[in-house]
Design a protein around this motif. Structure first.
Motif, PDB file in Angstrom:
ATOM      1  N   ALA A  25       0.809  -1.234   0.000  1.00 39.42           N
ATOM      2  CA  ALA A  25       0.000   0.000   0.000  1.00 39.42           C
ATOM      3  C   ALA A  25       0.834   1.273   0.000  1.00 39.42           C
ATOM      4  N   THR A  26       2.122   1.160   0.269  1.00 38.69           N
ATOM      5  CA  THR A  26       3.036   2.320   0.243  1.00 38.69           C
ATOM      6  C   THR A  26       4.301   1.864  -0.487  1.00 38.69           C
ATOM      7  N   LEU A  27       4.227   1.922  -1.781  1.00 39.00           N
ATOM      8  CA  LEU A  27       5.241   1.303  -2.636  1.00 39.00           C
ATOM      9  C   LEU A  27       6.663   1.811  -2.398  1.00 39.00           C
ATOM     10  N   GLY A  28       6.835   3.155  -2.347  1.00 40.87           N
ATOM     11  CA  GLY A  28       8.178   3.723  -2.188  1.00 40.87           C
ATOM     12  C   GLY A  28       9.123   3.122  -3.210  1.00 40.87           C
ATOM     13  N   GLN A  29      10.294   2.662  -2.754  1.00 41.35           N
ATOM     14  CA  GLN A  29      11.231   2.070  -3.722  1.00 41.35           C
ATOM     15  C   GLN A  29      10.994   0.569  -3.929  1.00 41.35           C
ATOM     16  N   GLY A  30       9.939   0.052  -3.320  1.00 39.81           N
ATOM     17  CA  GLY A  30       9.511  -1.301  -3.673  1.00 39.81           C
ATOM     18  C   GLY A  30      10.125  -2.447  -2.885  1.00 39.81           C
ATOM     19  N   LYS A  31      10.662  -2.145  -1.698  1.00 43.97           N
ATOM     20  CA  LYS A  31      11.302  -3.224  -0.924  1.00 43.97           C
ATOM     21  C   LYS A  31      10.296  -4.260  -0.430  1.00 43.97           C
ATOM     22  N   ASP A  32       9.077  -3.787  -0.089  1.00 44.21           N
ATOM     23  CA  ASP A  32       8.058  -4.749   0.365  1.00 44.21           C
ATOM     24  C   ASP A  32       7.550  -5.579  -0.816  1.00 44.21           C
ATOM     25  N   THR A  33       7.475  -4.957  -1.989  1.00 50.18           N
ATOM     26  CA  THR A  33       7.106  -5.726  -3.188  1.00 50.18           C
ATOM     27  C   THR A  33       8.195  -6.747  -3.507  1.00 50.18           C
ATOM     28  N   GLU A  48       1.348   4.297  -4.816  1.00 53.58           N
ATOM     29  CA  GLU A  48       2.340   5.329  -4.449  1.00 53.58           C
ATOM     30  C   GLU A  48       1.869   6.660  -5.018  1.00 53.58           C
ATOM     31  N   ILE A  49       1.869   7.714  -4.180  1.00 52.37           N
ATOM     32  CA  ILE A  49       1.349   9.009  -4.654  1.00 52.37           C
ATOM     33  C   ILE A  49       2.396   9.851  -5.385  1.00 52.37           C
ATOM     34  N   GLN A  50       3.676   9.640  -5.108  1.00 53.99           N
ATOM     35  CA  GLN A  50       4.700  10.500  -5.722  1.00 53.99           C
ATOM     36  C   GLN A  50       5.069   9.979  -7.114  1.00 53.99           C
ATOM     37  N   ASP A  52       7.438  10.699  -9.367  1.00 54.74           N
ATOM     38  CA  ASP A  52       8.830  10.327  -9.687  1.00 54.74           C
ATOM     39  C   ASP A  52       9.224   9.019  -8.997  1.00 54.74           C
ATOM     40  N   VAL A  53       8.819   8.873  -7.737  1.00 55.16           N
ATOM     41  CA  VAL A  53       9.123   7.641  -6.997  1.00 55.16           C
ATOM     42  C   VAL A  53       8.421   6.460  -7.688  1.00 55.16           C
ATOM     43  N   PHE A  54       7.161   6.690  -8.018  1.00 50.46           N
ATOM     44  CA  PHE A  54       6.359   5.652  -8.680  1.00 50.46           C
ATOM     45  C   PHE A  54       7.017   5.197  -9.988  1.00 50.46           C
ATOM     46  N   HIS A  73      -3.438   5.147  -1.592  1.00 47.20           N
ATOM     47  CA  HIS A  73      -4.007   3.864  -1.143  1.00 47.20           C
ATOM     48  C   HIS A  73      -5.454   4.000  -0.651  1.00 47.20           C
ATOM     49  N   GLU A  74      -5.860   5.240  -0.328  1.00 46.17           N
ATOM     50  CA  GLU A  74      -7.241   5.458   0.125  1.00 46.17           C
ATOM     51  C   GLU A  74      -8.251   5.259  -1.019  1.00 46.17           C
ATOM     52  N   HIS A  75      -7.725   4.990  -2.225  1.00 45.18           N
ATOM     53  CA  HIS A  75      -8.605   4.691  -3.364  1.00 45.18           C
ATOM     54  C   HIS A  75      -8.518   3.226  -3.771  1.00 45.18           C
ATOM     55  N   ASN A  90       3.608   0.546   4.995  1.00 44.13           N
ATOM     56  CA  ASN A  90       4.827   1.020   5.634  1.00 44.13           C
ATOM     57  C   ASN A  90       4.669   2.544   5.631  1.00 44.13           C
ATOM     58  N   PHE A  91       4.072   3.078   6.723  1.00 39.97           N
ATOM     59  CA  PHE A  91       3.635   4.476   6.740  1.00 39.97           C
ATOM     60  C   PHE A  91       4.820   5.449   6.784  1.00 39.97           C
ATOM     61  N   GLY A  92       4.487   6.734   6.704  1.00 42.15           N
ATOM     62  CA  GLY A  92       5.528   7.762   6.809  1.00 42.15           C
ATOM     63  C   GLY A  92       5.919   8.321   5.459  1.00 42.15           C
ATOM     64  N   PHE A  94       8.991   8.962   2.211  1.00 45.47           N
ATOM     65  CA  PHE A  94      10.048   8.294   1.452  1.00 45.47           C
ATOM     66  C   PHE A  94      11.384   8.801   1.993  1.00 45.47           C
ATOM     67  N   PRO A  95      12.204   7.930   2.593  1.00 48.43           N
ATOM     68  CA  PRO A  95      13.401   8.400   3.312  1.00 48.43           C
ATOM     69  C   PRO A  95      14.346   9.241   2.450  1.00 48.43           C
ATOM     70  N   GLN A  96      14.480   8.890   1.175  1.00 44.46           N
ATOM     71  CA  GLN A  96      15.423   9.630   0.309  1.00 44.46           C
ATOM     72  C   GLN A  96      14.755  10.816  -0.388  1.00 44.46           C
TER      73      GLN A  96
HETATM   74  C1  LIG Z   1       8.081   4.683   4.366  1.00 46.34           C
HETATM   75  S1  LIG Z   1       7.815   4.938   2.643  1.00 46.34           S
HETATM   76  C2  LIG Z   1       7.510   3.316   2.034  1.00 46.34           C
HETATM   77  C3  LIG Z   1       8.720   2.477   1.865  1.00 46.34           C
HETATM   78  C4  LIG Z   1       8.523   1.398   0.854  1.00 46.34           C
HETATM   79  N1  LIG Z   1       7.653   0.343   1.282  1.00 46.34           N
HETATM   80  C5  LIG Z   1       9.837   0.890   0.336  1.00 46.34           C
HETATM   81  O1  LIG Z   1      10.096  -0.291   0.337  1.00 46.34           O
HETATM   82  O2  LIG Z   1      10.612   1.732  -0.087  1.00 46.34           O
HETATM   83  C6  LIG Z   1       6.165   5.589   2.555  1.00 46.34           C
HETATM   84  C7  LIG Z   1       5.716   5.868   1.133  1.00 46.34           C
HETATM   85  O3  LIG Z   1       4.305   6.093   1.133  1.00 46.34           O
HETATM   86  C8  LIG Z   1       4.040   7.046   0.135  1.00 46.34           C
HETATM   87  N2  LIG Z   1       2.714   7.616   0.394  1.00 46.34           N
HETATM   88  C9  LIG Z   1       2.356   8.692   1.141  1.00 46.34           C
HETATM   89  N3  LIG Z   1       1.022   8.855   1.158  1.00 46.34           N
HETATM   90  C10 LIG Z   1       0.502   7.836   0.399  1.00 46.34           C
HETATM   91  C11 LIG Z   1      -0.818   7.465   0.024  1.00 46.34           C
HETATM   92  N4  LIG Z   1      -1.878   8.143   0.443  1.00 46.34           N
HETATM   93  N5  LIG Z   1      -0.970   6.379  -0.772  1.00 46.34           N
HETATM   94  C12 LIG Z   1       0.113   5.678  -1.205  1.00 46.34           C
HETATM   95  N6  LIG Z   1       1.396   5.982  -0.883  1.00 46.34           N
HETATM   96  C13 LIG Z   1       1.583   7.059  -0.094  1.00 46.34           C
HETATM   97  C14 LIG Z   1       5.192   8.028   0.252  1.00 46.34           C
HETATM   98  O4  LIG Z   1       5.310   8.801  -0.916  1.00 46.34           O
HETATM   99  C15 LIG Z   1       6.368   7.091   0.495  1.00 46.34           C
HETATM  100  O5  LIG Z   1       6.996   6.727  -0.692  1.00 46.34           O
END
Ligand SMILES: C[S@@+](CC[C@H](N)C(=O)[O-])C[C@H]1O[C@@H](n2cnc3c(N)ncnc32)[C@H](O)[C@@H]1O
Length: 175
Positions: A25-33, A48-50, A52-54, A73-75, A90-92, A94-96
């Motif tokens: 639900a929070t793709l980021g750089q895809g480590k959970d995937t 993922e909402i961003q 460039d990250v996406f 993810h709320e959709h 994985n809330f919060g 994107f660290p980078q």
């Molecule tokens: C802690 S990081 C996730 C780390 C990720 N699982 C990984 O392996 O890199 C949180 C991610 O959630 C994304 N994010 C924030 N709000 C979001 C939302 N409403 N829906 C989906 N992703 C969201 C952020 O942009 C950020 O990339």
């Protein structure tokens, strides 16, 4: 000792198999995937909402087993029309990247509510919470919401000795 992310993966492992449908639900750089795919699951939905990250994460996965969406993810209930075995949030932030773009209490609770509907009975969901600054309110709202639910079991795993450090909520759907 294992990190909270490693603990969440260990918790999800028993419900992962070659027919399993999963949500990152929070793709980021895809480590959970990466973790889901390492368990030879059938399909991973990712949100993922961003942009460039996406885009850069999507490029990394040429695999046919993924369905990634550049939406919040709320959709998720508009995009997923099948029951799922395992979900990770994985809330919060994107660290980078930009730390101001972070998950928000109301959309996070709404997404988890939808995720619970999509989860199969006996399916598992892991929530990695970051209760520092902006994440504190989110963690509080999430726990309040989970306490109102009657179809799940929830365990909280946290470091007793450090304040405001990441912790994990491990959820299994009972019925
Ligand atoms: C802690 S990081 C996730 C780390 C990720 N699982 C990984 O392996 O890199 C949180 C991610 O959630 C994304 N994010 C924030 N709000 C979001 C939302 N409403 N829906 C989906 N992703 C969201 C952020 O942009 C950020 O990339």
């Amino acid at each position: 000792m294992k990190s909270m992310v490693d603990l969440s993966h260990e918790f999800l492992k028993p419900v992962l198999h070659k027919q399993a449908i999963c949500i990152d639900a929070t793709l980021g750089q895809g480590k959970d995937t990466d973790f889901f795919l390492s368990q030879n699951v059938h399909k991973v939905y990712g949100f993922e909402i961003q942009k460039d990250v996406f885009e850069s994460t999507k490029k990394r996965f040429v695999d046919q087993k993924i369905c990634f969406y550049n939406v919040g993810h709320e959709h998720m209930n508009e995009y997923i029309h099948e029951e799922v075995d395992a979900i990770i949030f994985n809330f919060g932030y994107f660290p980078q990247g930009n730390h101001e773009i972070t998950t928000q209490s109301s959309s996070s609770v709404s997404a988890v509510k939808q995720a619970l509907h999509l989860l199969k009975v006996k399916g598992r969901m892991a929530l990695v919470m970051y209760p520092h600054e902006s994440g504190q309110e989110e963690a509080k709202c999430m726990e309040q919401f989970l306490k109102t639910q009657t179809t799940i079991q929830v365990q909280k795993v946290q470091n007793l000795l450090v304040d405001h450090c990441p912790y994990v909520l491990l959820i299994e759907k009972r019925r």
